[in-house]
Design a protein around this motif. Sequence first.
Motif, PDB file in Angstrom:
ATOM      1  N   ILE A  60       0.824  -1.207   0.000  1.00  0.00           N
ATOM      2  CA  ILE A  60       0.000   0.000   0.000  1.00  0.00           C
ATOM      3  C   ILE A  60       0.853   1.250   0.000  1.00  0.00           C
ATOM      4  O   ILE A  60       1.650   1.462   0.908  1.00  0.00           O
ATOM      5  CB  ILE A  60      -0.914   0.004   1.249  1.00  0.00           C
TER       6      ILE A  60
ATOM      7  N   LEU B  71       7.947  12.287  -2.168  1.00  0.00           N
ATOM      8  CA  LEU B  71       7.143  13.205  -2.984  1.00  0.00           C
ATOM      9  C   LEU B  71       7.945  14.443  -3.332  1.00  0.00           C
ATOM     10  O   LEU B  71       7.967  14.884  -4.484  1.00  0.00           O
ATOM     11  CB  LEU B  71       5.862  13.593  -2.234  1.00  0.00           C
TER      12      LEU B  71
ATOM     13  N   LEU C  69       7.980   4.317  -6.206  1.00  0.00           N
ATOM     14  CA  LEU C  69       7.757   5.729  -6.506  1.00  0.00           C
ATOM     15  C   LEU C  69       6.347   5.950  -7.063  1.00  0.00           C
ATOM     16  O   LEU C  69       5.663   6.897  -6.690  1.00  0.00           O
ATOM     17  CB  LEU C  69       8.808   6.233  -7.510  1.00  0.00           C
ATOM     18  N   PHE C  70       5.926   5.048  -7.955  1.00  0.00           N
ATOM     19  CA  PHE C  70       4.559   5.157  -8.477  1.00  0.00           C
ATOM     20  C   PHE C  70       3.537   5.077  -7.354  1.00  0.00           C
ATOM     21  O   PHE C  70       2.589   5.851  -7.296  1.00  0.00           O
ATOM     22  CB  PHE C  70       4.280   4.042  -9.485  1.00  0.00           C
ATOM     23  N   ALA C  71       3.750   4.099  -6.476  1.00  0.00           N
ATOM     24  CA  ALA C  71       2.793   3.904  -5.385  1.00  0.00           C
ATOM     25  C   ALA C  71       2.718   5.149  -4.508  1.00  0.00           C
ATOM     26  O   ALA C  71       1.634   5.577  -4.109  1.00  0.00           O
ATOM     27  CB  ALA C  71       3.188   2.682  -4.565  1.00  0.00           C
TER      28      ALA C  71
ATOM     29  N   LEU D 144       3.540   8.304  -5.305  1.00  0.00           N
ATOM     30  CA  LEU D 144       2.927   9.424  -6.026  1.00  0.00           C
ATOM     31  C   LEU D 144       1.419   9.249  -6.103  1.00  0.00           C
ATOM     32  O   LEU D 144       0.663  10.202  -5.902  1.00  0.00           O
ATOM     33  CB  LEU D 144       3.504   9.530  -7.436  1.00  0.00           C
ATOM     34  N   ALA D 145       0.985   8.033  -6.404  1.00  0.00           N
ATOM     35  CA  ALA D 145      -0.457   7.787  -6.467  1.00  0.00           C
ATOM     36  C   ALA D 145      -1.084   8.022  -5.094  1.00  0.00           C
ATOM     37  O   ALA D 145      -2.177   8.578  -4.979  1.00  0.00           O
ATOM     38  CB  ALA D 145      -0.739   6.362  -6.942  1.00  0.00           C
TER      39      ALA D 145
ATOM     40  N   PHE E 258      -1.308  11.780  -4.503  1.00  0.00           N
ATOM     41  CA  PHE E 258      -2.398  12.337  -5.297  1.00  0.00           C
ATOM     42  C   PHE E 258      -3.753  12.014  -4.656  1.00  0.00           C
ATOM     43  O   PHE E 258      -4.591  12.908  -4.479  1.00  0.00           O
ATOM     44  CB  PHE E 258      -2.318  11.768  -6.716  1.00  0.00           C
ATOM     45  N   MET E 259      -3.958  10.756  -4.276  1.00  0.00           N
ATOM     46  CA  MET E 259      -5.248  10.378  -3.696  1.00  0.00           C
ATOM     47  C   MET E 259      -5.446  10.997  -2.309  1.00  0.00           C
ATOM     48  O   MET E 259      -6.567  11.275  -1.895  1.00  0.00           O
ATOM     49  CB  MET E 259      -5.370   8.851  -3.608  1.00  0.00           C
TER      50      MET E 259
ATOM     51  N   MET F 138      -4.463  14.041  -1.505  1.00  0.00           N
ATOM     52  CA  MET F 138      -4.956  15.389  -1.781  1.00  0.00           C
ATOM     53  C   MET F 138      -6.402  15.343  -2.269  1.00  0.00           C
ATOM     54  O   MET F 138      -7.228  16.166  -1.878  1.00  0.00           O
ATOM     55  CB  MET F 138      -4.077  16.086  -2.822  1.00  0.00           C
ATOM     56  N   VAL F 139      -6.707  14.386  -3.143  1.00  0.00           N
ATOM     57  CA  VAL F 139      -8.076  14.249  -3.637  1.00  0.00           C
ATOM     58  C   VAL F 139      -9.034  13.988  -2.470  1.00  0.00           C
ATOM     59  O   VAL F 139     -10.126  14.556  -2.412  1.00  0.00           O
ATOM     60  CB  VAL F 139      -8.162  13.119  -4.685  1.00  0.00           C
TER      61      VAL F 139
ATOM     62  N   PHE G 189      -5.504   3.453   0.279  1.00  0.00           N
ATOM     63  CA  PHE G 189      -5.647   2.414  -0.742  1.00  0.00           C
ATOM     64  C   PHE G 189      -6.220   1.105  -0.187  1.00  0.00           C
ATOM     65  O   PHE G 189      -6.899   0.383  -0.905  1.00  0.00           O
ATOM     66  CB  PHE G 189      -4.318   2.175  -1.451  1.00  0.00           C
TER      67      PHE G 189
END
Lengths: 484, 484
Positions: free
Chosen positions: B154, B361, B393-395, B397-398, B401-402, B404-405, B471
Motif C-alpha cells: 500500500i 514526494l 515511486l509510483f505507489a 505518487l499515487a 495524489f489520492m 490530496m483528492v 488504498f
Amino acid sequence: MNRYAPVLRALGMIIMLFALTLLAPLILSYVVDDGAQAVYDEVFALTLLCGCFLWYRYRNVQRELNVRDGFLMVVLVWTVLPAFAALPFMLQLGVSHTDAYFEAMSGLTTTGATVLAGLDDLPMSINLWRHLLVWIGAMGLIVLAIAILPLLGIGGRQMFKAETPGPMKDAKLTPRIASTAKGLWIVYVGVTLLCIAGYRWAGMSWFDAVCHAFSTMGLGGFSTHDASYGYFDSSAIEAVAIVFMLIAGMNFGTLFLAVSRGSLRPYLHDPEARWFLVVCVVSVIGIAVFLRVNDIYPGMGEALRHAAFNVVSIATTTGYASVDYAQWPLFAPLWMLFLCSFATSAGSTGGGIKMARALLLYKQVYREILRAMHPRAIHSVRIGGQVAPSGILFAVLAFGFMYMVSLVSLTLLLLFTGLDVMTAFTAIVASVNNTGPGLGEVGPSTTFAVLNDFQTWVCIFAMLLGRLEIFTLLVVLTPAFWRR
Amino acid sequence: MNRYAPVLRALGMIIMLFALTLLAPLILSYVVDDGAQAVYDEVFALTLLCGCFLWYRYRNVQRELNVRDGFLMVVLVWTVLPAFAALPFMLQLGVSHTDAYFEAMSGLTTTGATVLAGLDDLPMSINLWRHLLVWIGAMGLIVLAIAILPLLGIGGRQMFKAETPGPMKDAKLTPRIASTAKGLWIVYVGVTLLCIAGYRWAGMSWFDAVCHAFSTMGLGGFSTHDASYGYFDSSAIEAVAIVFMLIAGMNFGTLFLAVSRGSLRPYLHDPEARWFLVVCVVSVIGIAVFLRVNDIYPGMGEALRHAAFNVVSIATTTGYASVDYAQWPLFAPLWMLFLCSFATSAGSTGGGIKMARALLLYKQVYREILRAMHPRAIHSVRIGGQVAPSGILFAVLAFGFMYMVSLVSLTLLLLFTGLDVMTAFTAIVASVNNTGPGLGEVGPSTTFAVLNDFQTWVCIFAMLLGRLEIFTLLVVLTPAFWRR
Ligand SMILES: [K+]
Ligand SMILES: [K+]
C-alpha cells in the motif's frame, strides 16, 4: 547578461510582433472614432520601441535557444506581454494597474475572467482589444502546448507529441516551432473565419461575430455584453457557439489531420476526443434532467438548451453564460467546475489538467489498486493502445499532485485574506483551469472587480500557473535554474 | 460463503481477544464501584459470544489467509471492532450510536477526537476504556503498519519493510506477522511502562498516568480532563509527554533495533527520524519566536514551553493541548496542522502521509523539475542511499495524489452540509491525519459533538481512510475486489 541574450533578442522580436496586433484596435478606433485613438498611438509606439530596443541591443547574438532558454522565454512572454497589453485599459478606462494587468493576463491566458463592468458601453476598440488578446493568447498557446511544452517535457507533454503532425526529431527549438505552428495556425485562422460566418448567419452583428469568434476559438469567454450570451437569447447563436467550443476543446493536431485528409477518421483514433465528447454529452443530459426534476425550467426543451450551452461553455473552460447558472442548485455549477478541471484535450486551447492526463491519472490509481490485489502480476498503463513509458507516468503523477497542491494552497491563501470559501475555492479553480467565472462573489453574474489588489494578484498568479502547466513556472522559480 | 471463511474465522478470534480487553474496565468498574459494572458484564458477554460464534462456525477451515483476505480482514477489523467498542458509551452514557461509534473509531484509529464533554466526571472505567482503545488500536496499527501494509504493497509501504527487524521473505501473512509483532509489542509495552513511571514521577495520579501513557504511546490524544494537559499545568508532565510523543512518532522498528543493540546508532541511520526531529525543533523555535513577537506570552521561556508542548503534540498527530492554541494568530495552528500531515515516521503510530512518503514526494517533484531542465541526464530518486525502485515511486505518487483528492472531496462534502470552511477543512485534515482536534468549531477547546450525524459519519470515514492508508479501503471498495 550575455547568458540571457538569445532569450532577450527573441523576446524583443515577439514584443515587436505583438505591437503590430495593436494596429487592429488602433485602426478600428480611428474608423469608428470611439475616443481611444490617442491611447493606441502611444501604446503602439511604446511597445514597438521597447521591442525594437531589445532586439537591436542583442541583434548580433548567434547562439540558438536551448531548453533552459525555452523555459525562461515562455515565462517572460506570458508575464511581459500582459504588461503592454494592459496599457490601453489603464490609459483609456482609468482602471488600476492591478486590474488592467489582470484583464490582460486573463485575456492572454484565455481565462476570460473580467474586472470590467459595463462592457456594452466600452469603446469598440477596447472590446476588440480584449477579444483579440484571447485569440492571440490562444495562438501562442497552440505553439506552447503543441510545440514547446512537449520539448520541455512538462507534466508528460512528450506523450502527446506523437499526435501532432510534422517531423519532430530536431533538438533545437526554433525551426520545429515554426514548421509546426504554421500548419496549425492556418487551420486555426480558417476555423475562426468559419466561426465568424456562423455567428453572423445566426444573427450577430459583424463586430460581435468577430469578437465572439475570437473568444470562442480561444476558449476565452470574454463577451462584449455584461449579460454574455444572455444578451442574444438566441438558440441559433448558442448552437453555433457549442459547435465551435467543442471543436476548440479538442486537439488542434487532430483537426489539422482531419482537414488535410478530408476525413473525420482522425477523431475516431483520438482517445481524448472520444472521452471529451462522452463526458460533455452525458453531463449535458444529466444536468438537463437534474434541472427539470428540480423544476428550474418549465419544459425539458428549455432545460436541455440551457444545460447544453452552459455546461459545454464551462466544461471546455470557455466561461460564457446564457443564464445565471450560479442560481441553479449547487450540484450543477460545482459539477461544471469539476468538468473544466480535466475535460479538454492536451492540444487544445482549453485549461485544466487535460483529458490525456486525467485518463493517465485514473489508470494509474486503478493500477495501484490492482497491483495491491495481485502483487506478482505485471500491470502496465496503456494509452491509445501503447504502453506509456514510465517517465511520462511519473511526470503526469507529479503534475497531478502539484495541481492539487496548488489548488489547496492558493485557496488557503485567498481564505487568509478574508474571502468566503465558495468565492475563494471557485476563484482559484476557475483561474488555475483558465475558465473564467467561479461562483459566490465571482460568479457568472458578477466580476472579479470585487477582489482587492492582493486577491487579484493571487488570481493572476493562478491563471499563469495553470496556463504554463505549473512546472514551467516551478522550473523558473527554482534556485537551481539560475545557477550557472 | 466459504470464500470468506478464513477471514471470518480470524475475525472471530480477534473479536474474542478484543473481548478480553474489556476485562480491564470491567474489573476497574467493580473495584471502584463506578456504577458501570452491569454494562461491562453485558458487553463483555456479547462480544465474547459473537467472537466465539464466528470462530466456532468456521473452525475447520484449513486455508491460509492470502493477500486479498488481508485487505478484507484489515477493513473488517477496523470497522467491526469499533462497533463493539462503542457499546459501553451507548449503554452507560446514553450517547447516540453515531457518537458512540465515532468515539470508539476515534480511539481505535488513535485519532483522539472526542464527542464527550465532562470527561473529568465520567466513570473511571469509561475513561480507562477510552484510553485503552487508543493503546490497543496502536498495537494493532503496529502490526498493520509494519507487517501487513508492506505485504499489501500500500502506497509504497514495501520500501519501509527493510527497516523492520526479522526475516520477511515468506509469502503467507500469518507466521510473519506473529514473529514481527512479538518483538515490537515487547518494546511497545516496555516503553509504555516507562511512560507511566515518568508521568507518575512528574506528579500525575496513578490512574491519570496509566491513561495518559496509553494515549501518549498511541499518539491518540484522549485525556481524562476536558482541559487536557491544561488541567495539570506542569512543565514536568509536559516534558515527559514531549519525550514520549517524540519516541512514539518515530519508527518502532528503529526503537527495537536501538534497544536490542543498546545504542542510539540506528536512529542516526534512520532518515525519517532525522527529518522528523529537525522539523519539530525548527517549528517549535520558530513558533515560540512568533508567539513572543506577537506578544501572546510575556516571556520567551513561557512562549517556548507552550510552543514545545502544543507543536510536538500536533506535529506527532497526538492532539493534546495545554492551552487553547486556536487563539494564537492563525499562522501557528495552521502550521501545526500542516506538520501533522507528514511529520511522523512510517513505522510509528502517527497519522498523515508519513515522512518517508513526504521525502519521496518532494524528491520526485524536484526530479521532474531537474528532468525538465536537463532532459538527457539520468535522474534517480534515492532514499537512505539506495535508488528507490520505480514501483515504490509510483505507489507513493499515487498515494500523494489520492491523499490530496481525499482532503478536497471530503472537505467539499462537509461544506455541502453547511459547515464553515475553517471547521470543515480542519476537521477533515485532523481526521484523515488521525490527529484529533481541528480548528473553528472543532478546535482544541471544543468537541466534535457540534457536528450533526451525517457530518460525524464523514469524519468517521475520514479517520478510517487515513488509518488504513487510503488504498486499503479503496481496494476493498473496488468492484473488481468482489469478483471471483
Ligand atoms: K476561459
Ligand atoms: K491523535
